[in-house]
Design an enzyme around this catalytic site. Structure first.
Site, short mmCIF file in Angstrom:
data_model
loop_
_atom_site.label_atom_id
_atom_site.label_comp_id
_atom_site.label_asym_id
_atom_site.label_seq_id
_atom_site.Cartn_x
_atom_site.Cartn_y
_atom_site.Cartn_z
N HIS A 22 0.83 -1.19 0.00
CA HIS A 22 0.00 0.00 0.00
C HIS A 22 0.88 1.25 0.00
CE1 HIS A 22 -2.89 2.79 2.35
NE2 HIS A 22 -3.10 2.90 1.05
N ASP A 30 7.91 6.16 -20.68
CA ASP A 30 8.08 6.17 -22.13
C ASP A 30 9.53 5.83 -22.48
OD1 ASP A 30 9.66 8.59 -22.07
OD2 ASP A 30 7.86 9.82 -22.28
N ARG A 107 8.55 18.51 -13.91
CA ARG A 107 9.46 17.51 -14.48
C ARG A 107 10.47 16.96 -13.48
NH1 ARG A 107 14.20 18.87 -18.64
NH2 ARG A 107 15.03 16.78 -18.89
N TYR A 129 6.02 13.14 -23.08
CA TYR A 129 5.37 13.18 -21.77
C TYR A 129 4.48 11.95 -21.58
CZ TYR A 129 6.90 18.06 -21.80
OH TYR A 129 7.65 19.22 -21.87
N GLY A 130 4.95 10.82 -22.03
CA GLY A 130 4.16 9.59 -21.98
C GLY A 130 4.36 8.78 -20.73
#
Length: 139
Positions: A22, A30, A107, A129-130
């Site tokens: 948890h 990416d 970022r 930005y994947g």
């Protein structure tokens, strides 16, 4: 093979999902993400795109509703447009958890958050930005 386990999930990835507790986080990264330099365990999923992997992971893993946000996206820099893939991610997460809330993270703060993740999965995703971080909840 096992029944009801999405075939894009490797045995190593299923094992790691089972070992996570948890509040632990997993990064679906990416192809440009610096996953190997973060000091976090990395599993390669080359050739698999994040949407397909996100759907498979969300099939098995509950999200953490004890936290204000259940998933995190890397905020764009400067004048970069909102990545079209984000709407795909939001749709996939909502199909599995209608109450899930996402948050955009600057970022370098995203990289810092990824450094404490239980796992980074490096994919073949080429969308800018994947990346997405999921916070594991309880069953």
């Amino acid at each position: 093979m096992l029944k009801h386990i999405p075939p894009v999930l490797s045995p190593d990835l299923v094992k790691k999902l089972m070992e996570m507790g948890h509040g632990d986080e997993i990064v679906l990264a990416d192809a440009n993400f610096p996953g190997h330099s973060l000091g976090v365990p990395v599993i390669r999923a080359d050739g698999i795109k994040v949407p397909e992997l996100l759907d498979a992971v969300c099939t098995l893993m509950p999200l953490d509703h004890y936290n204000p946000s259940q998933y995190f996206l890397m905020a764009t820099v400067g004048d970069d447009p909102t990545p079209p893939i984000w709407s795909t991610y939001r749709t996939i997460v909502a199909q599995h958890d209608e109450e899930a809330v996402g948050e955009e993270v600057e970022r370098f703060a995203f990289y810092d958050q990824a450094r404490s993740a239980a796992l980074v999965v490096m994919t073949g995703e080429t969308a800018l930005y994947g990346n997405i971080i999921l916070k594991k909840g309880v069953v």
